[in-house]
Motif scaffolding. Sequence first.
Motif, short mmCIF file in Angstrom:
data_model
loop_
_atom_site.label_atom_id
_atom_site.label_comp_id
_atom_site.label_asym_id
_atom_site.label_seq_id
_atom_site.Cartn_x
_atom_site.Cartn_y
_atom_site.Cartn_z
N ALA A 121 -44.48 30.31 48.65
CA ALA A 121 -45.63 29.49 49.01
C ALA A 121 -45.21 28.06 49.30
O ALA A 121 -45.74 27.42 50.23
CB ALA A 121 -46.66 29.53 47.88
N ARG A 122 -44.27 27.53 48.53
CA ARG A 122 -43.79 26.17 48.80
C ARG A 122 -43.11 26.09 50.16
O ARG A 122 -43.29 25.11 50.90
CB ARG A 122 -42.84 25.71 47.70
N GLN B 47 -43.75 27.95 52.73
CA GLN B 47 -44.80 28.01 53.75
C GLN B 47 -45.50 26.66 53.88
O GLN B 47 -45.84 26.24 54.98
CB GLN B 47 -45.81 29.10 53.41
N ALA B 48 -45.69 25.98 52.75
CA ALA B 48 -46.31 24.66 52.78
C ALA B 48 -45.43 23.67 53.55
O ALA B 48 -45.93 22.85 54.34
CB ALA B 48 -46.54 24.15 51.36
N ARG C 3 -43.32 24.39 55.91
CA ARG C 3 -43.37 24.73 57.34
C ARG C 3 -44.66 24.24 57.98
O ARG C 3 -44.67 23.78 59.13
CB ARG C 3 -43.24 26.24 57.51
N VAL D 248 -50.29 34.05 48.77
CA VAL D 248 -49.29 33.03 49.12
C VAL D 248 -49.90 31.96 50.01
O VAL D 248 -49.60 30.77 49.87
CB VAL D 248 -48.07 33.70 49.80
N GLU D 249 -50.75 32.37 50.94
CA GLU D 249 -51.35 31.41 51.88
C GLU D 249 -52.18 30.35 51.15
O GLU D 249 -52.18 29.18 51.53
CB GLU D 249 -52.22 32.14 52.90
N ALA E 114 -49.84 27.96 49.07
CA ALA E 114 -49.23 26.91 49.90
C ALA E 114 -50.14 25.70 49.96
O ALA E 114 -49.68 24.55 49.87
CB ALA E 114 -48.96 27.45 51.30
N TRP F 21 -49.94 23.76 46.67
CA TRP F 21 -48.71 22.95 46.62
C TRP F 21 -48.96 21.59 47.31
O TRP F 21 -48.63 20.53 46.77
CB TRP F 21 -47.56 23.67 47.32
N LEU G 102 -52.70 25.94 56.72
CA LEU G 102 -52.98 25.89 55.28
C LEU G 102 -54.41 26.36 55.03
O LEU G 102 -55.36 25.77 55.56
CB LEU G 102 -52.79 24.47 54.73
#
Length: 428
Positions: free
Chosen positions: A27-28, A30-31, A33, A76-77, A80, A83, A133
């Motif tokens: 998740a981090r 993805q955040a 990115r 996970v989405e 992110a 985070w 996000l």
Amino acid sequence: MSRPGGGERPRLHVADPVLDIGKLFAARLQAARARPYLATALFALHPVESRSVPTMAVDAHWRCYVSPAFVDRTPVEELAGVWVHEVSHLLRDHHGRSDRYARLRGLSGAAERLRMNIAADCEINDDIYGEGLLKPEGAVDPSSLGLKDGELMEDYLRQFRLGPHTAHLAWLECGSGADGLTRPWDLGPDGARALSEQERDAVRFRVARGIAGRPGSASAGWRRWAEEAFHPPQPWRQLLGAAVRTAASASGTGDDYVYGRPARRSAAVPGAVLPSLRRRPARVVVVIDTSGSVSDAELGSALLEVAAISRAVGGHRDLVGVLACDAAAGRVRPLCGDTEGVELLGGGGTDLRAGFTRALASRPRPDVVVALTDGQTPWPARRPPCRTVVGLFARDGGRRYDIESNPDYRPELPPDWARVVMIGEGRR
């Protein structure tokens, strides 16, 4: 911040799952990115497993306390987005700002800190979601409280109080990094993986530089933050007081020879009595620009500064003189009582040279001259024979000076020999 379970606060128990660190780190990533300009800050956060927090929370030392149960049940989405939410509290110094707000207004207690947490969430949640996000369920934003987007935490704090309409937010827990109130689970400055103050500043600077380098990729809120990170607002009242105190305590200021107590060197000169050097409180004359280009609000601010100046020199009001000056200067009047008796007459053109001349001609001669002005004035050609402080009124839109009726007019900048402080910048 995602609301746990969508309803009541979760009941933590020994059967809670083990923290899925792989999912948390995915998740981090993805955040990072989705918001590459925040990557430095996201990877500076150190996660700490904790069953004392309902979701995720941060402390002022850049640790992120994570509930294993929350990670287990959250996609996970959405993680992110959480985070980014938590690291935003730290980048924007919500803990330090909350402490300052509480101190200035005499606020205390967990309820007020919850209100600060809500206001801080409103500041960051109005523009961090979307474009990769997901907005977590139950995230607080200004519209949910009937407020406008795009304002600061301090602005929101002035617009709402806790009550029935905020009862559903009692679960909110972003940690001491969001509201400044230390929690029992905080590891403190000496705990593992704490960032020092210098390291925290370095992270903020790198993030601000990334935003400034690619301004089109960040929201308006983040661009505003980055601009202030490079050009922080001055704590003008503290700076003005410090400048006056420094000038008043400088070597030679307030020194005078008196015969009331003979100098110790008299013994070396038989038959002669030498005066001793004694220090007296410094005398200050405040020259207030009352020309037509100075607004009533700025004149009101000038009176507040006169009161602050009297405190800066130890409260000796009888040693503070005030004179009004536009193109001509009035008399130096002692500040014997409060500032309500100060007459600020004027309204014409501006020439503070007349004010300096009248101030320096007063008796006893001042040790410090303070000029409060918008800067649209010629300045003395030579350094006055005393310490000088210039307080410049800041103007809207970042303009420090207005152009007068002549479009080719440009005001002279204050001379190098004056200590200059911008009055009104960073007002919060």
